[in-house]
Each structure stands twice: as C-alpha cells, then as structure tokens.
Design a protein around this motif. Structure first.
Motif, short mmCIF file in Angstrom:
data_model
loop_
_atom_site.label_atom_id
_atom_site.label_comp_id
_atom_site.label_asym_id
_atom_site.label_seq_id
_atom_site.Cartn_x
_atom_site.Cartn_y
_atom_site.Cartn_z
N ALA A 7 -15.56 22.21 -32.82
CA ALA A 7 -16.11 20.87 -32.60
C ALA A 7 -15.41 20.06 -31.51
N ASP A 8 -14.26 20.51 -31.04
CA ASP A 8 -13.50 19.77 -30.04
C ASP A 8 -14.27 19.74 -28.71
N GLU A 9 -14.58 18.55 -28.21
CA GLU A 9 -15.35 18.41 -26.97
C GLU A 9 -14.61 18.96 -25.76
N ALA A 10 -13.28 19.15 -25.89
CA ALA A 10 -12.48 19.61 -24.76
C ALA A 10 -12.44 21.14 -24.65
N THR A 11 -13.10 21.85 -25.57
CA THR A 11 -13.03 23.32 -25.56
C THR A 11 -14.35 23.96 -25.15
N ALA A 39 -20.75 25.93 -23.90
CA ALA A 39 -20.52 24.49 -23.83
C ALA A 39 -21.88 23.79 -23.85
N GLU A 40 -21.86 22.48 -24.07
CA GLU A 40 -23.12 21.74 -24.01
C GLU A 40 -23.50 21.50 -22.56
N THR A 47 -22.75 21.30 -16.77
CA THR A 47 -22.05 20.55 -17.81
C THR A 47 -21.31 19.38 -17.19
N GLU A 48 -21.01 18.37 -17.99
CA GLU A 48 -20.27 17.20 -17.50
C GLU A 48 -18.79 17.49 -17.40
N SER A 49 -18.25 18.27 -18.32
CA SER A 49 -16.80 18.47 -18.41
C SER A 49 -16.29 19.70 -17.69
N PRO A 84 -26.87 22.20 -27.06
CA PRO A 84 -25.54 21.88 -27.58
C PRO A 84 -24.60 23.06 -27.38
N LYS A 85 -23.32 22.82 -27.51
CA LYS A 85 -22.35 23.91 -27.46
C LYS A 85 -22.67 24.89 -28.59
#
Length: 298
Positions: free
Chosen positions: A108-112, A177-178, A218-220, A248-249
């Motif tokens: 669930a971590d958005e950074a992964t 990733a999302e 992706t944004e990140s 979604p991721k």
C-alpha cells in the motif's frame, strides 16, 4: 514433459535458498544442448504452429483431468483460487485462473513499485552496465529488445527487472504502479523457451521472441515500460487492460496461455531504487522468488 531439479533461487516468502522443480527440464536440456534437440527446436518448438497445437490440446475438455494431479504434484494452494478445481472447463482455463484478491495483497505504500507477476526475479540497477544476465558476459541489447533506438536511449542506464514465470505459477500479470497505460505494441517473433537452460546459451531469445510492450505513465516514477515475452507453448499473450484508462497499482494487465513465460519491467534512469535483496541475489547469480504485489523497489 517431465520435471527435474533446477537452479537455486532465494524464496523471499520462506527466507530460504531453495531449488526449483523445473517442468520439462530434461526435455529442455536435450532441446537446447544436444545437436538433434537444437534441430528440433528450429524446425518445430520455436514455431507458432507448435504452440498453437499445444494450446489446442490444453483447450480440449479432456485436458481438465490433468488439473487435480498437477495441483497435487506441485503443492498449489487451492484456497487461493477464485474457483475450485472442478469448476474449470479445461487445463488452459485453470492455467489462466484468477486468485482471490486477498491471496495477493498489493503493497500500500505510495512510494513503492511492486512485482508485476508471481515468479523468479532478477534485478539490475543499471541495465546498460550489467553483463550478468543468466551467464557471465551476456549483455542486454535494449535497442533490439524494444525495437526502437529512441526508446532504448530513454531507458539506457535505467533499472530493469526480469520476472520469469514457470508453468506452476499464477499466470496473470499486473501493473507495478498506478498510472495510465498506452496502447500495446506487439512485436512478432519466434517462441523459444525462456527457461535458464535456454537463456544461459543465448540471451538473444528475449529480443527474438514474440513480445508485447506497453508504456505506463505515472506521476512518481516517470514512464514505466512493461513487456511480456512469449515462449514455447505460450503463443498467447492476452491484454485485458484498457489503454488510456487509469489503473491502480497491481491492476490486472493481462494473462498468458499455457507454459512458462516472462515479464520485463524497465524504469528510466534515476526513477527507482530496486530492493536490496533483489540486487543482492541477482549479483550472486540467483533469482529471487516473490509474489505479484510484493515490493520490487521504491
């Protein structure tokens, strides 16, 4: 096809180094290491008609009788499956099975970023500098793999993860990733095996085989390239995602027909730092086993 003991891998789920039971390894060793076997591969096994024929066999209702013995032999967990074994129409129906959502939780971590598929994974921090692809001295040819010198330049110096799926694995593949996927480009080619028995002999099968390429904006993490590689008895790569529609991721991208197969994930330089254990075991010359949805990097 029979199975025998294969290469070592690190199992992230158990924390142990284990040895793979390879479905059909004796046949693969003969096919890719013996003169008559290599001739057979060139005349038949790498050809699309061979995989279509084998796929036809796995589509027949009579192939359903192989399901329960396969589950028992390889210790598959029926509690993960969305349908019970007797609810599949044929072996291919079982092979491309869905799992219950809780069977593959998505980090669930958005950074992964997460692994796109169940399987045995290799990770390279800099795809351009590595010469450790299954055998020393073999270097990835990005331009041939992607079929585009501009794309190859974009990802040169970036990170790459190779996810190898065996016949015993869950065979749906997902987004790491999302983001928003683009159109999928199909590059036609041969259907050599992607088992290490073959790849140790000739890494170039990765850019000789049939493959599908999809960009994920992706944004990140910038644009991630998601590739699926066909193989012997895996002429079918089915895309189930909708181009241009947010995913979604861990969202499903598609699935493979019967056989072993492979996903490749490419990141632009500086976008992702791959997980330490993935890099460690790759450097030691062994794959890391992990599930779809497990952390691949950040």
């Amino acid at each position: 096809m029979s199975e025998s003991q294969g290469p070592e891998f690190f199992n992230r789920l158990t924390g142990q180094i284990e040895r793979e039971s390879v479905y059909g390894e004796a046949w693969l060793d003969w096919a890719y290491n013996k003169p008559l076997g290599r001739l057979t591969v060139e005349l038949a096994a790498k050809r699309a008609w061979f995989s279509r024929w084998y796929g036809w066999r796995m589509d027949r209702r009579s192939s359903a009788r192989k399901i329960v013995p396969f589950i028992e032999k390889y210790g598959l967990d029926i509690n993960e499956m969305a349908r019970p074994p007797d609810h599949f129409q044929n072996f291919n129906d079982f092979f491309s099975r869905h799992l219950k959502p809780e069977a593959r939780p998505i980090d669930a971590d958005e950074a992964t970023v997460v692994f796109p598929a169940d399987g045995r994974h290799l990770g390279f921090a800099d795809v351009s500098a590595s010469d450790q692809f299954y055998a020393k001295g073999q270097r990835m040819d990005l331009e041939k793999l992607l079929g585009d010198p501009v794309l190859a330049d974009q990802y040169s110096g970036g990170s790459m993860v190779i996810s190898r799926l065996c016949p015993v694995d869950y065979h749906r593949f997902h987004y790491p990733a999302e983001g928003v996927p683009g159109e999928t480009l199909l590059v036609n080619g041969s259907l050599y095996s992607v088992n290490p028995v073959c790849l140790r002999q000739r890494l170039s099968v990765l850019w000789e085989n049939k493959r599908a390429l999809t960009g994920l904006k992706t944004e990140s993490f910038g644009q991630i390239l998601c590739l699926e590689v066909g193989a012997t008895c895996v002429g079918t790569i089915v895309q189930t995602h909708v181009p241009g529609q947010y995913t979604p991721k861990g969202g499903e991208k598609g699935y493979f027909g019967f056989g072993g197969s492979m996903c490749i994930t490419l990141f632009e330089p500086g976008r992702v730092e791959l997980s330490a254990d993935l890099l460690e075991h790759t450097a030691a010359g062994r794959e890391l086993y992990a599930h779809m949805g497990d952390v691949m990097g950040a």
